[in-house]
Scaffold this motif. Structure first.
Motif: not given
Length: 145
Positions: A36-43, A57-65, A123-131
């Motif tokens: 249910g989160y809504r977000f923007r991409l590559h602002d 949430y005034q939050a920025a996520l970087f998904v790094h390889g 993915m469960v642990a990752l979702l918990g960390r992000i939330e």
């Protein structure tokens, strides 16, 4: 150590490496959207064009390889043994740029979270960390690794 493919083949392989809309990024976006989160991409208005921004949430996520951003302690984050000088320089520049973008975003009042490609194995642990990150109301918005 010698490369096992021709320079033309290596060039074709490297051209296929995407900088946005990568598989890990799409998985994180899908997971957030399903929750249910809504977000923007590559602002483009924000430093480093974060992969995902959640303005509410005034939050920025970087998904790094793990390879490209040299995830320390991760088997995928090691520097290749061939042409080491090139890779060490390239990855050092990438890490410095990442640090600069994160610090600038924090100075602008954004909270920053780095999601590593290897974290997608759980993915469960990752979702918990992000939330947890999104729900936290820290007075200290320092970048989270």
């Amino acid at each position: 150590m010698v490369d096992f493919v021709s320079p033309e083949k290596r060039s074709k392989i490297m051209r296929g490496v995407r900088s946005k809309d990568t598989r890990p990024e799409k998985l994180v976006r899908s997971m957030l959207h399903m929750r249910g989160y809504r977000f923007r991409l590559h602002d483009p208005k924000l430093p480093g064009k974060p992969d995902i921004t959640l303005p509410r949430y005034q939050a920025a996520l970087f998904v790094h390889g793990c390879f490209w951003h040299n995830h320390e302690g991760c088997p995928s984050g090691r520097i290749p043994t061939s042409n080491m000088e090139y890779w060490e320089t390239k990855i050092a520049r990438t890490k410095a740029r990442d640090r600069t973008h994160s610090e600038t975003l924090v100075d602008m009042g954004w909270r920053v979270l780095v999601v590593w490609e290897c974290e997608l194995c759980d993915m469960v642990a990752l979702l918990g960390r992000i939330e947890d990150f999104l729900q936290a109301t820290d007075a200290n918005p320092a970048p989270h690794q």
